[in-house]
Design a protein around this motif. Structure first.
Motif, PDB file in Angstrom:
ATOM      1  N   VAL A  80       0.840  -1.202   0.000  1.00  0.00           N
ATOM      2  CA  VAL A  80       0.000   0.000   0.000  1.00  0.00           C
ATOM      3  C   VAL A  80       0.875   1.252   0.000  1.00  0.00           C
ATOM      4  CG1 VAL A  80      -1.746   1.310   1.270  1.00  0.00           C
ATOM      5  CG2 VAL A  80      -1.888  -1.180   1.174  1.00  0.00           C
ATOM      6  N   GLY A  81       1.939   1.234   0.820  1.00  0.00           N
ATOM      7  CA  GLY A  81       2.868   2.362   0.835  1.00  0.00           C
ATOM      8  C   GLY A  81       3.548   2.552  -0.502  1.00  0.00           C
ATOM      9  N   TYR A  82       3.891   1.438  -1.142  1.00  0.00           N
ATOM     10  CA  TYR A  82       4.498   1.467  -2.483  1.00  0.00           C
ATOM     11  C   TYR A  82       3.573   2.160  -3.474  1.00  0.00           C
ATOM     12  CZ  TYR A  82       6.346  -0.586  -6.847  1.00  0.00           C
ATOM     13  OH  TYR A  82       6.846  -0.784  -8.104  1.00  0.00           O
ATOM     14  N   ALA A  83       2.277   1.836  -3.409  1.00  0.00           N
ATOM     15  CA  ALA A  83       1.305   2.429  -4.331  1.00  0.00           C
ATOM     16  C   ALA A  83       1.158   3.929  -4.093  1.00  0.00           C
ATOM     17  CB  ALA A  83      -0.045   1.734  -4.173  1.00  0.00           C
ATOM     18  N   VAL A  84       1.156   4.341  -2.822  1.00  0.00           N
ATOM     19  CA  VAL A  84       1.058   5.764  -2.492  1.00  0.00           C
ATOM     20  C   VAL A  84       2.277   6.516  -3.002  1.00  0.00           C
ATOM     21  CG1 VAL A  84       1.089   7.413  -0.575  1.00  0.00           C
ATOM     22  CG2 VAL A  84      -0.471   5.452  -0.514  1.00  0.00           C
ATOM     23  N   LEU A  85       3.458   5.952  -2.794  1.00  0.00           N
ATOM     24  CA  LEU A  85       4.691   6.578  -3.267  1.00  0.00           C
ATOM     25  C   LEU A  85       4.702   6.684  -4.784  1.00  0.00           C
ATOM     26  CD1 LEU A  85       7.548   7.673  -2.702  1.00  0.00           C
ATOM     27  CD2 LEU A  85       8.374   5.320  -2.818  1.00  0.00           C
ATOM     28  N   ASP A  86       4.267   5.626  -5.452  1.00  0.00           N
ATOM     29  CA  ASP A  86       4.257   5.611  -6.915  1.00  0.00           C
ATOM     30  C   ASP A  86       3.315   6.677  -7.462  1.00  0.00           C
ATOM     31  OD1 ASP A  86       5.182   4.456  -9.338  1.00  0.00           O
ATOM     32  OD2 ASP A  86       3.254   3.444  -9.564  1.00  0.00           O
ATOM     33  N   ARG A  87       2.228   6.948  -6.740  1.00  0.00           N
ATOM     34  CA  ARG A  87       1.278   7.978  -7.164  1.00  0.00           C
ATOM     35  C   ARG A  87       1.825   9.382  -6.924  1.00  0.00           C
ATOM     36  NH1 ARG A  87      -2.467  10.432  -3.987  1.00  0.00           N
ATOM     37  NH2 ARG A  87      -2.323   8.812  -2.376  1.00  0.00           N
ATOM     38  N   ALA A  88       2.562   9.560  -5.829  1.00  0.00           N
ATOM     39  CA  ALA A  88       3.033  10.893  -5.455  1.00  0.00           C
ATOM     40  C   ALA A  88       4.350  11.285  -6.113  1.00  0.00           C
ATOM     41  CB  ALA A  88       3.189  10.965  -3.930  1.00  0.00           C
ATOM     42  N   ALA A  89       5.179  10.307  -6.473  1.00  0.00           N
ATOM     43  CA  ALA A  89       6.531  10.589  -6.968  1.00  0.00           C
ATOM     44  C   ALA A  89       6.572  11.499  -8.187  1.00  0.00           C
ATOM     45  CB  ALA A  89       7.270   9.279  -7.245  1.00  0.00           C
ATOM     46  N   PRO A  90       5.738  11.285  -9.217  1.00  0.00           N
ATOM     47  CA  PRO A  90       5.830  12.163 -10.392  1.00  0.00           C
ATOM     48  C   PRO A  90       5.624  13.642 -10.057  1.00  0.00           C
ATOM     49  CG  PRO A  90       4.540  10.218 -10.910  1.00  0.00           C
ATOM     50  CD  PRO A  90       4.755  10.200  -9.428  1.00  0.00           C
ATOM     51  N   SER A  91       4.687  13.931  -9.148  1.00  0.00           N
ATOM     52  CA  SER A  91       4.442  15.312  -8.749  1.00  0.00           C
ATOM     53  C   SER A  91       5.650  15.897  -8.035  1.00  0.00           C
ATOM     54  CB  SER A  91       3.211  15.378  -7.831  1.00  0.00           C
ATOM     55  OG  SER A  91       3.073  16.673  -7.274  1.00  0.00           O
ATOM     56  N   HIS A  92       6.210  15.127  -7.111  1.00  0.00           N
ATOM     57  CA  HIS A  92       7.357  15.621  -6.351  1.00  0.00           C
ATOM     58  C   HIS A  92       8.567  15.845  -7.258  1.00  0.00           C
ATOM     59  CE1 HIS A  92      10.120  16.224  -3.067  1.00  0.00           C
ATOM     60  NE2 HIS A  92      10.885  15.255  -3.507  1.00  0.00           N
ATOM     61  N   MET A  93       8.833  14.891  -8.143  1.00  0.00           N
ATOM     62  CA  MET A  93       9.994  15.016  -9.020  1.00  0.00           C
ATOM     63  C   MET A  93       9.837  16.201  -9.969  1.00  0.00           C
ATOM     64  SD  MET A  93      11.510  12.517  -7.660  1.00  0.00           S
ATOM     65  CE  MET A  93      12.876  11.766  -8.509  1.00  0.00           C
ATOM     66  N   ALA A  94       8.618  16.457 -10.415  1.00  0.00           N
ATOM     67  CA  ALA A  94       8.380  17.614 -11.283  1.00  0.00           C
ATOM     68  C   ALA A  94       8.630  18.912 -10.526  1.00  0.00           C
ATOM     69  CB  ALA A  94       6.949  17.575 -11.822  1.00  0.00           C
ATOM     70  N   SER A  95       8.265  18.949  -9.248  1.00  0.00           N
ATOM     71  CA  SER A  95       8.508  20.144  -8.434  1.00  0.00           C
ATOM     72  C   SER A  95      10.000  20.371  -8.228  1.00  0.00           C
ATOM     73  CB  SER A  95       7.812  20.006  -7.073  1.00  0.00           C
ATOM     74  OG  SER A  95       6.414  20.025  -7.203  1.00  0.00           O
ATOM     75  N   VAL A  96      10.732  19.297  -7.970  1.00  0.00           N
ATOM     76  CA  VAL A  96      12.185  19.421  -7.797  1.00  0.00           C
ATOM     77  C   VAL A  96      12.827  19.954  -9.077  1.00  0.00           C
ATOM     78  CG1 VAL A  96      14.334  18.135  -7.430  1.00  0.00           C
ATOM     79  CG2 VAL A  96      12.325  17.617  -6.038  1.00  0.00           C
ATOM     80  N   ARG A  97      12.373  19.447 -10.209  1.00  0.00           N
ATOM     81  CA  ARG A  97      12.928  19.925 -11.477  1.00  0.00           C
ATOM     82  C   ARG A  97      12.592  21.401 -11.693  1.00  0.00           C
ATOM     83  NH1 ARG A  97      15.484  18.394 -15.552  1.00  0.00           N
ATOM     84  NH2 ARG A  97      15.501  16.208 -14.912  1.00  0.00           N
ATOM     85  N   ARG A  98      11.378  21.782 -11.411  1.00  0.00           N
ATOM     86  CA  ARG A  98      10.932  23.160 -11.645  1.00  0.00           C
ATOM     87  C   ARG A  98      11.664  24.156 -10.753  1.00  0.00           C
ATOM     88  NH1 ARG A  98       6.151  21.905 -11.720  1.00  0.00           N
ATOM     89  NH2 ARG A  98       5.591  22.110  -9.515  1.00  0.00           N
ATOM     90  N   HIS A  99      11.876  23.796  -9.502  1.00  0.00           N
ATOM     91  CA  HIS A  99      12.433  24.752  -8.537  1.00  0.00           C
ATOM     92  C   HIS A  99      13.930  24.595  -8.294  1.00  0.00           C
ATOM     93  CE1 HIS A  99       8.460  26.216  -7.589  1.00  0.00           C
ATOM     94  NE2 HIS A  99       8.044  24.998  -7.313  1.00  0.00           N
ATOM     95  N   PHE A 100      14.543  23.565  -8.903  1.00  0.00           N
ATOM     96  CA  PHE A 100      15.973  23.342  -8.660  1.00  0.00           C
ATOM     97  C   PHE A 100      16.731  22.968  -9.931  1.00  0.00           C
ATOM     98  CE2 PHE A 100      19.282  20.129  -7.331  1.00  0.00           C
ATOM     99  CZ  PHE A 100      20.217  21.053  -6.907  1.00  0.00           C
TER     100      PHE A 100
END
Length: 327
Positions: free
Chosen positions: A279-299
């Motif tokens: 279940v944690g794996y599924a939550v991480l897989d759903r959230a990761a694209p958003s987080h990685m896009a934010s890191v790219r945008r701001h860093f």
């Protein structure tokens, strides 16, 4: 999976981002330990006092302090409550917004701050400024200042704020021991300022776009990079910059939502593993694209390849020095 999405970055991008995150974890933890050993005061307390002390009216709202320190308003309110009980700050309703709470540094708070600054700066020099060459400090400061300047104004501080630059001759704090040289400030202040506002921005975007708290994401991301999605609790605490009780509370929350579980370490009755669940794996897989896009945008999109490599080499040396000094 965080690890899966990290592999979509170049080697330089990945190493630079990990170095930035780890350097803040390890350096702030070391500065906290040194400050407690020398003065009995935590870095968390010092951070709030410093932000207030560098305002000419010694006053800021809880919301402004939360953004500057990378905390939620609830977390900052708890911190301010403790400082109020110690007589270091006072609280009052804002004169311009009844819903806002203004925090003012007391004379006792100013006195405490002026005792803390010299001890803090000695540690900053020992674990950061003196570890790097002048050219590295200049390059690092330039890159991080660019990242800070690109963040939303409401996060990094509105232009025209009455907050003076910490450790400078313009600061209301007194004495040479409360100051850094121009070259030192150009390196240290961007490093200091990028942490809270960048963390706040990434966490806010993650929560808004996915509903996943950053505290959950951090633990799940770390576990995803380990074989079997598991890690000893003491190692997890170190990686997250938490105390043992802190990481225990965080895992309690993950367990309540079925995102992680505890298991005994085979052959070690005293050891405990934190394990990510499917279940944690599924939550991480759903959230990761958003987080990685934010890191790219701001860093990542603000830094070129040569600067990424320079940033990695400099911050990784800081991390390795601190690790080598750990018991």
């Amino acid at each position: 999976m965080d690890e899966h999405y990290l592999k979509q970055w170049t080697w330089d991008e990945r190493q630079a981002w990990i170095a930035l995150v780890e350097s803040h974890h390890y350096l702030l933890a070391r500065l906290d330990a040194d400050l407690i050993a020398r003065t009995g005061t935590t870095l968390a307390t010092y951070e709030v006092l410093l932000h207030l002390g560098n305002r000419r009216d010694r006053t800021a709202t809880i919301t402004d302090l939360a953004r500057a320190c990378g905390l939620t308003t609830t977390g900052m309110a708890k911190r301010i409550g403790q400082l109020d009980r110690e007589g270091l700050v006072t609280r009052a309703s804002s004169s311009t917004d009844r819903r806002a709470v203004s925090v003012t540094l007391t004379d006792a708070g100013v006195a405490r701050l002026e005792e803390l600054v010299p001890a803090h700066l000695r540690a900053v020099r020992a674990h950061f400024l003196d570890v790097l060459e002048p050219a590295e400090l200049d390059a690092l400061g330039s890159v991080l200042a660019r990242i800070v300047d690109a963040l939303p104004p409401e996060v990094r501080g509105v232009e025209g704020s009455d907050e003076a630059e910490p450790y400078s001759p313009a600061s209301p704090l007194r004495g040479r021991s409360t100051r850094l040289t121009d070259a030192e400030r150009r390196a240290w202040l961007p490093f200091l300022r990028v942490h809270g506002p960048l963390q706040y921005t990434l966490e806010d975007e993650l929560r808004t776009e996915t509903g996943v708290p950053a505290a959950h994401y951090e633990v799940l991301a770390l576990l995803s990079r380990e074989p079997g999605w598991q890690m000893r609790m003491n190692v997890l605490a170190e990686r997250c910059g938490l105390t043992r009780s802190g990481v225990t509370r965080r895992l309690d929350m993950l367990e309540e939502e079925g995102l992680a579980e505890r298991k005994a370490v085979p052959g070690d009755r005293r050891g405990t593993l934190a394990v990510m669940t499917p279940v944690g794996y599924a939550v991480l897989d759903r959230a990761a694209p958003s987080h990685m896009a934010s890191v790219r945008r701001h860093f990542l999109d603000l830094v070129d390849e040569q600067e990424l490599l320079q940033l990695f080499k400099a911050l990784n040396r800081v991390v390795q020095r601190i690790r080598s000094e750990m018991p």
